[in-house]
Scaffold this motif. Structure first.
Motif: not given
Lengths: 401, 120
Positions: A192, A195, A202, A204
């Motif tokens: 990801d 993106g 984010r 993760c």
């Protein structure tokens, strides 16, 4: 040897008489969670902001710098402060409002999963620190400079402690992976990542470690800054370093990279005596916080800073391209004439730019002398060397906007 | 005759002229050099005087005159390409030739064994 010129003998930041001694003897310097890894990689460790930090690895500053611009550099920046601000009401909008009372930045308009550069300002318009603020949905995640982090924490607790729980995360490392190969390297661990845009944030899993990743950095390159639980940081870093594109990078190259990118170093280029307008950081103050905006003012020093937006400041931070080969380092004095008669300012950062292949600097000059192309002179070892005001950054950034 | 100083300079002494440079150890400690400034030929220095300047990406450092003397030649090649000092510090990366005021002063400098012991 003149100490005023900050000259030093061979050993970088260490004094000549002690550079043969292991640094950790009788030292009360703090260590990052990546200390053992740094030492095992052959880092030369130096004191920095109360920590023992790698200034360079065996490759050396030049190669580390160029590798970061060409592939991917891994930086240990765990000395920086990672702070959580969580609204006591449970409503993150209250935390945004509280933070807006400390910074001249649009925090309330920062969407979840986005990060923004900010400044803690003082009542006189000076800068207490520069920082990153990320909206993590139910709280704000703030990253501050190592040398300021205790003062920043106290400042936040004192000023917004009634409405926010403000906590320093002591159990997390912080690394940066910077350069054109940073995305493909991380994409092998977490698909990801591709993106994400510049300044996205984010959560993760990287090698089963709970990480917070932001697409940001301090090099002018595309890249990522990753907060990792302290006890898993070495494992994650060793995996990243296994990749042939990744090289460990020390503070020496971190400084030359950020200088080429025209980015401020707190304590050098900005401090309590410089305002955001003088520092050419107007871009960090969104329209909504400026005069005429919906939430204009309301931060420390607003009258001074917004007054400078209206009527200008007397001086301005500029880039300086040195005409010859000699590096011009802080606090070199700047003159408008070749004979050193009219002192007009001084250099706040300067050195050799490996990607520029020449000396570059930043400093403060009167606004009338701040236009790119203006010829000035810098005093180095008693000589007045020609320099030229240059647009920043020296090296174009490659952010994935 | 090869001599060394505790300030990490080497001297190759031939008659009353010493060729002076910085040691391999010093070059490693300094890291990649990006700028070298040498003295003018004809300049006289006392022992310990600031004779040259070297700069890495990070910092500027002085190179001292290891003994009293006068500069009779400088190595322009390291000004043109400072990386020569890193690649061959005790050979092609020499700094300057110093005509010694008093050749007997060299006896007080370190020999190679003593210098090696100093840097470990």
């Amino acid at each position: 040897m003149s100490t005023a010129r900050k000259r030093q003998r061979w050993a970088g930041a260490r004094a000549p008489e002690d550079w043969r001694a292991p640094l950790n003897v009788a030292s009360d310097l703090k260590k990052t969670p990546l200390h053992d890894l740094n030492v095992s990689l052959g880092a030369r460790m130096v004191p920095f902001a109360g920590y023992e930090m790698p200034v360079q690895f065996p490759a050396g500053v030049l190669k580390e710098h160029l590798h970061t611009r060409a592939a991917a550099g891994l930086f240990d920046v765990s000395h920086m402060g990672q702070v959580i601000a969580r609204a006591r009401s449970g409503d993150n909008a209250d935390a945004a409002r509280a933070l807006e009372s400390l910074v001249p930045v649009d925090v309330a308009g920062l969407p979840e999963g986005r990060q923004r550069y900010a400044l803690f300002t003082a009542e006189d318009g000076g800068i207490l620190d520069d920082l990153m603020i990320a909206n993590r949905g139910d709280h704000f995640f703030v990253v501050v400079n190592a040398a300021c982090k205790e003062a920043d924490l106290a400042h936040m607790q004192e000023r917004i402690g009634d409405s926010c729980e403000v906590t320093m995360l002591a159990d997390r490392a912080l690394i940066a992976l910077q350069g054109p190969r940073a995305e493909p390297v991380l994409a092998e661990l977490w698909a990801d990542i591709a993106g994400m845009r510049f300044m996205d944030v984010r959560a993760c899993d990287l090698h089963d470690a709970d990480c917070i990743v932001s697409r940001s950095g301090y090099t002018g390159e595309d890249g990522f800054e990753i907060s990792i639980p302290a006890d898993q940081a070495e494992k994650v870093c060793r995996h990243l370093l296994d990749h042939p594109d990744v090289m460990p990078i020390g503070l020496g190259a971190r400084d030359s990279l950020r200088l080429e990118a025209g980015l401020c170093l707190y304590g050098n280029d900005i401090n309590t005596t410089t305002t955001p307008v003088e520092a050419a950081l107007e871009w960090a103050i969104q329209k909504v916080r400026r005069t005429g905006g919906d939430r204009a003012g309301g931060f420390p020093g607003a009258d001074v800073i917004l007054g400078q937006f209206a009527s200008g400041a007397a001086r301005r931070r500029v880039g300086l391209k040195v005409d010859g080969k000699a590096p011009v380092r802080p606090p070199a004095k700047l003159y408008s004439d070749a004979d050193g008669k009219t002192e007009i300012g001084h250099v706040t950062s300067g050195g050799f730019g490996p990607s520029i292949e020449g000396p570059i600097a930043m400093g403060y000059v009167p606004v009338a002398l701040s236009a790119p192309g203006t010829p000035l002179f810098a005093e180095v070892r008693g000589k007045y060397l020609p320099v030229t005001v240059a647009a920043l950054p020296f090296v174009p950034n490659t952010f994935k906007r | 005759m090869l001599k060394f100083t505790a300030e990490h300079e080497w001297l190759k002494i031939d008659g009353d002229v010493a060729t002076v440079g910085i040691t391999t150890h010093a070059a490693e400690q300094l890291g990649d050099l990006v700028f070298v400034e040498l003295p003018d030929v004809g300049t006289s220095f006392d022992k310990g005087g600031d004779a040259a300047t070297v700069e890495s990406v990070k910092a500027a450092s002085d190179v001292y005159s290891p003994l009293d003397g006068e500069i009779v030649e400088v190595n322009q090649a390291i000004v043109d390409d400072p990386s020569l000092v890193n690649s061959d510090p005790q050979g092609a990366g020499w700094f300057f030739k110093l005509k010694l005021k008093n050749t007997a002063d060299a006896d007080g400098l370190l020999d190679e064994a003593a210098y090696k012991e100093l840097v470990g």
